[in-house]
Structure formats: C-alpha cells, structure tokens
Design an enzyme around this catalytic site. Structure first.
Site, short mmCIF file in Angstrom:
data_model
loop_
_atom_site.label_atom_id
_atom_site.label_comp_id
_atom_site.label_asym_id
_atom_site.label_seq_id
_atom_site.Cartn_x
_atom_site.Cartn_y
_atom_site.Cartn_z
N CYS A 127 -2.75 -114.67 -28.68
CA CYS A 127 -2.86 -113.43 -29.44
C CYS A 127 -2.29 -113.52 -30.86
O CYS A 127 -3.01 -113.35 -31.83
CB CYS A 127 -2.15 -112.31 -28.68
SG CYS A 127 -2.93 -111.94 -27.11
N ASP A 162 -16.31 -114.64 -12.96
CA ASP A 162 -15.89 -115.67 -13.91
C ASP A 162 -16.97 -116.75 -13.92
O ASP A 162 -17.58 -117.03 -12.88
CB ASP A 162 -14.54 -116.27 -13.52
CG ASP A 162 -13.81 -116.85 -14.71
OD1 ASP A 162 -12.83 -116.23 -15.18
OD2 ASP A 162 -14.25 -117.92 -15.21
N1 LIG Z 1 -3.36 -113.55 -22.79
C1 LIG Z 1 -2.80 -112.48 -23.33
O1 LIG Z 1 -1.56 -112.36 -23.35
C2 LIG Z 1 -3.63 -111.36 -23.90
C3 LIG Z 1 -3.02 -110.12 -24.16
C4 LIG Z 1 -3.78 -109.09 -24.67
C5 LIG Z 1 -5.12 -109.31 -24.96
N2 LIG Z 1 -5.70 -110.53 -24.74
C6 LIG Z 1 -7.12 -110.69 -25.04
O2 LIG Z 1 -7.84 -110.60 -23.80
C7 LIG Z 1 -8.98 -111.47 -23.83
C8 LIG Z 1 -8.94 -112.43 -22.66
O3 LIG Z 1 -7.83 -113.31 -22.81
P1 LIG Z 1 -7.19 -114.11 -21.61
O4 LIG Z 1 -5.85 -114.57 -22.10
O5 LIG Z 1 -7.26 -113.33 -20.34
O6 LIG Z 1 -8.18 -115.36 -21.50
P2 LIG Z 1 -8.16 -116.47 -20.35
O7 LIG Z 1 -8.67 -117.70 -20.98
O8 LIG Z 1 -6.86 -116.50 -19.63
O9 LIG Z 1 -9.25 -115.94 -19.30
C9 LIG Z 1 -10.57 -115.72 -19.64
C10 LIG Z 1 -11.46 -116.01 -18.45
O10 LIG Z 1 -12.79 -115.69 -18.84
C11 LIG Z 1 -13.66 -116.65 -18.29
N3 LIG Z 1 -14.90 -116.63 -19.08
C12 LIG Z 1 -15.14 -117.14 -20.30
N4 LIG Z 1 -16.41 -116.88 -20.67
C13 LIG Z 1 -16.98 -116.19 -19.67
C14 LIG Z 1 -18.28 -115.65 -19.46
N5 LIG Z 1 -19.23 -115.75 -20.38
N6 LIG Z 1 -18.53 -115.03 -18.29
C15 LIG Z 1 -17.57 -114.93 -17.34
N7 LIG Z 1 -16.32 -115.41 -17.49
C16 LIG Z 1 -16.03 -116.03 -18.64
C17 LIG Z 1 -12.89 -117.95 -18.37
O11 LIG Z 1 -13.38 -118.90 -17.43
C18 LIG Z 1 -11.47 -117.48 -18.04
O12 LIG Z 1 -11.19 -117.58 -16.65
C19 LIG Z 1 -8.97 -112.12 -25.21
O13 LIG Z 1 -9.74 -111.35 -26.09
C20 LIG Z 1 -7.50 -112.04 -25.61
O14 LIG Z 1 -7.34 -112.06 -27.02
C21 LIG Z 1 -4.97 -111.56 -24.19
#
Ligand SMILES: NC(=O)c1ccc[n+]([C@@H]2O[C@H](COP(=O)([O-])OP(=O)(O)OC[C@H]3O[C@@H](n4cnc5c(N)ncnc54)[C@H](O)[C@@H]3O)[C@@H](O)[C@H]2O)c1
Length: 413
Positions: free
Chosen positions: A265, A36
């Site tokens: 989402c 991260d």
């Molecule tokens: N949250 C949900 O319920 C859910 C469900 C299905 C799909 N998604 C998809 O999954 C993806 C991630 O969503 P999330 O909810 O886990 O996001 P989140 O914000 O909870 O977590 C993302 C993490 O990525 C890190 N990050 C950002 N840029 C980075 C980089 N360049 N290098 C390394 N780390 C980096 C951030 O610090 C953060 O800790 C998105 O595309 C989202 O649409 C989310």
C-alpha cells in the site's frame, strides 16, 4: 430495491484483503465463495491452509466445515451471488505507473455471470474514476442481455495485516455508490459486516480518500526520514526530538524514521495519486519528493551501519534482522530491506539475513547461525528476534526501529 436477504457473497481475490473479508462476512451470516485465479491458492484454502497471518487454519477449517465458505476458480459461482466484491492486486508496472491488469481481468471474468440485481463493489485501491471509467465499461461490454439492473460501488479496503485491534468489524468503511440505488444496497451490505459504514457522495470521493490516507503516511514518513538525516548531521537524536514534539497535545502526529516504506500500500498507492495528477496535466511534487527521500533512505542506513564497524573493514559480514515489510507479517512485498541488501552487496559486503517469519527470501535461505558478523542491522522488529545473542558476541547493532534505545552496543537512527 434489491433485497440482500439471501446473503450469498462472492469475493474475487483471496489474499490479504479478500480472505479476512470472507471470514468477517461468514461471521455476519453470509455464505461466501472466495474466487481466485490461482489454483494452488484455492487448493490450499479448501484444505484449510491459510496464506495470511490474520486468518488462522482453525478458523478456515471451521467455516469450511459449516459450509459457509469455500474457495473456487469457477467464475460461474457469481450467478448465485447478490453481492460480488473485487479484492485483487493493483500494483505498479515497470514504469512505476498503475497496473490495473488484475482488476480488468477480474471484472471481465465476472461480467457475464452477474445475475440481474447484483451489486458489484471494487475494494481494490485505485485512482479516482476507476469504477466509473474502467470497471463499469468492462461490465457493459461483457454483460449478458438478461442483466437489466446492475449496481456498482467503491468501498476501499482499510485492513492492516497483523493488527490485533482494528479489523473489518470496527474499522469504519467508506462507501460510494455510482447512483442512489447502488449506494443504498452497498450501505446495506457493509452495515452487515462493519459497525460503521461511512457514506460518501460518489465513488470518486471514496477512491480519492483511500489515496489520501496512504499518501499522508508516505509523506510524513518521508519528512521524518529527511529530518533524521539533518539531526544526524547536527548530532541530535531524532527519536528524542520526535518524542519531545509529541508532548504537544494537538497538531502533531509522531512518525518514526526507518529504512523506507514497504508492503502493498504505502509505497504503491501514492504513485496512483501522482499518476492521477499527471493524467489531469498536473503534478504532486510533495508526494514525488517524499517517495524519493524514502527510496534513498537505505543508503543513509548503510553508511550509518558501516560506521559502526571497527577499522572501516571492506568485505564486512553484515546481518540483516527482520526482512518483512513490517513486524508480525511474513510478507516481503516491496520491503525496503531489499534495497538495503542490494546496496550493501554492491559495496562488496557479505550480506546475510534472518527473519523468524520468513523461510526463503527472493530465493535465498536465512543464515543458519547468528554468529561471526561485523555489524547487525535491526531493519524490522519482528517478534522472535533475540538481540542478546548478537550483543553477547560484541557485534554492534544498528536499530532502525527505535525499539532498543539506551542499550549498550545498540545505536538507533
Ligand atoms: N494488503 C493490504 O494490507 C491492503 C490493505 C488495504 C487495501 N489493499 C488493496 O487491496 C487489493 C488487494 O490486495 P491484497 O494485498 O489482498 O493482494 P494479494 O496479492 O494478497 O491477494 C490478491 C489475490 O487476488 C488473486 N487474483 C489476482 N488476479 C485475479 C483475477 N483476475 N481473478 C481472480 N483472482 C485474482 C491473486 O491470486 C491473490 O490471491 C489491492 O488493491 C491493495 O492495494 C491491500
């Protein structure tokens, strides 16, 4: 074909998607490094402090102790991995268009360290063509000369935070590889963590299916919200109508009205779909309209709540109960309750809030005592909210969640 026998996995992004995936992979025998770019998050994770509700501190502590998991900011960890998955945010920019900055940055940071034979999977939600036209060209640009064979796939995440039933193991996972070798390795990987990986013919099919899944919900919620306003005009109880329709054993799925849609989402992914349409010189008017209906819903809710106040009082004291985007989570991203709060404030009312899961919201603290309000709005039925203490003071409640129908003093949408 590449063997996955060593089982070293790197997951880029340790949030709502990446961290539960890491835990599931450890359970399946993988040694996982969670990358991260937030030092604060990595520090918290390595101190067994979980930022997401679905992963307990105890679980995190156990996997760290077993040396099967660690968090890191160092992308060189990728050199040891057979599989790298990207789970970084794909939000909207100020123009409400796809913002792939995090995905592009994560890919660029990873590319030089991918070992020969590594499978790189994007789990982040995006429009069809993202793997082929965005991710792979970045890898091609920044890869090093020792990387003869790299493999690429899409496997959109379907995690539903706070869900006790559906998880990484029992939720079928779509998998689309860029070529047959990539596809086979990706199916092999997801078979190790998921009971039912589902093969699709291309990455674009997997990307499009993910958008369809979430847009289906946005459109149906928009429809039922629109229908709610009509029922209100006609003096019908929309929830009774939905329950009646639900008795049909086929061809109908019940969606319930509410303040709007929230989270990372449902309000976001359909706009990836509309952008995809416009990029092909087409449009998706049904999706755009549903988005608009949902975005306007807080006004209907505000009007209905204000109508419950005696004497149409100006400067009313209004309590918002539940401000997360859904019950069971401490996540306020894109919560529609923010629109309701801001709208009521622009009308001149004193708006306070309370949510047992949330200690600070947009820089503001919750109200210390749930007393002396003119009306309360149950926006999200968060566990731990006790309506009795509101009702005992004679404060009218608008329940936007249809959780307390047929209780004196409570009005539903
Ligand atoms: N949250 C949900 O319920 C859910 C469900 C299905 C799909 N998604 C998809 O999954 C993806 C991630 O969503 P999330 O909810 O886990 O996001 P989140 O914000 O909870 O977590 C993302 C993490 O990525 C890190 N990050 C950002 N840029 C980075 C980089 N360049 N290098 C390394 N780390 C980096 C951030 O610090 C953060 O800790 C998105 O595309 C989202 O649409 C989310």
């Amino acid at each position: 074909m590449q063997s996955l026998s060593q089982r070293n996995l790197v997951i880029i992004g340790q949030g709502y998607v990446g961290l539960p995936l890491a835990m599931a992979a450890v359970d399946a025998g993988w040694t996982v490094v969670g990358l991260d770019n937030s030092e604060k998050r990595v520090e918290a994770l390595n101190s067994a402090k979980s930022p997401v509700e679905d992963v307990s501190n105890t679980k995190l502590e156990a996997v760290i102790k077993s040396k099967k998991y660690k968090a890191s900011t160092d992308f060189r960890e990728i050199e040891k991995a057979q599989v790298v998955t990207i789970c970084v945010p794909t939000p909207l920019n100020d123009l409400r268009q796809p913002d792939l900055t995090a995905l592009q940055n994560a890919t660029k940071s990873a590319a030089p360290f991918l070992a020969d034979g590594t499978l790189l999977v994007s789990e982040s939600t995006s429009y069809p063509g993202t793997l082929r036209d965005v991710v792979i060209p970045i890898v091609e640009k920044y890869r090093n000369s020792g990387q003869k064979n790299l493999f690429f796939a899409v496997a959109p995440e379907r995690v539903n935070p706070g869900d006790q039933k559906w998880n990484q193991k029992n939720t079928p996972r779509l998998v689309g590889g860029i070529d047959s070798n990539s596809h086979e390795i990706a199916m092999d990987f997801y078979s190790s963590i998921c009971n039912k990986p589902v093969a699709v013919s291309t990455p674009e099919v997997a990307e499009a299916a993910k958008l369809l899944e979430n847009t289906f919900r946005l459109v149906n919620i928009g429809l039922v919200n629109e229908f709610t306003k009509l029922c209100d005009l006609a003096g019908l109880n929309v929830n009774e109508v939905i329950s009646a329709a639900e008795t049909k054993p086929y061809g109908f799925l019940p969606f319930r009205p509410g303040i709007g849609v929230g989270g990372h989402c449902i309000p976001v992914d359909p706009l990836y779909l509309t952008w995809w349409a416009s990029n092909m010189n087409s449009s998706a008017p049904i999706v755009e309209l549903a988005d608009q209906v949902n975005l306007e819903m807080h006004k209907f809710v505000a009007t209905k709540a204000l109508s419950l106040i005696k004497d149409n009082k100006a400067n009313a004291r209004i309590l918002l109960l539940g401000v997360a985007y859904k019950p069971g989570v401490a996540d306020t991203r894109e919560t529609p309750v923010a629109y309701l709060r801001d709208y009521l404030k622009t009308l001149g009312h004193d708006v306070q809030w309370f949510d047992p899961f949330i200690y600070v919201w947009d820089g503001f603290l919750p109200v210390p005592k749930l007393i002396d309000f003119d009306v309360a709005i149950l926006a999200v039925n968060q566990p731990g909210i006790d309506l009795n203490q509101i009702l005992s003071q004679g404060i009218p409640i608008l329940d936007c969640t249809n959780s307390y129908a047929n209780i004196d003093g409570v009005t539903t949408l």
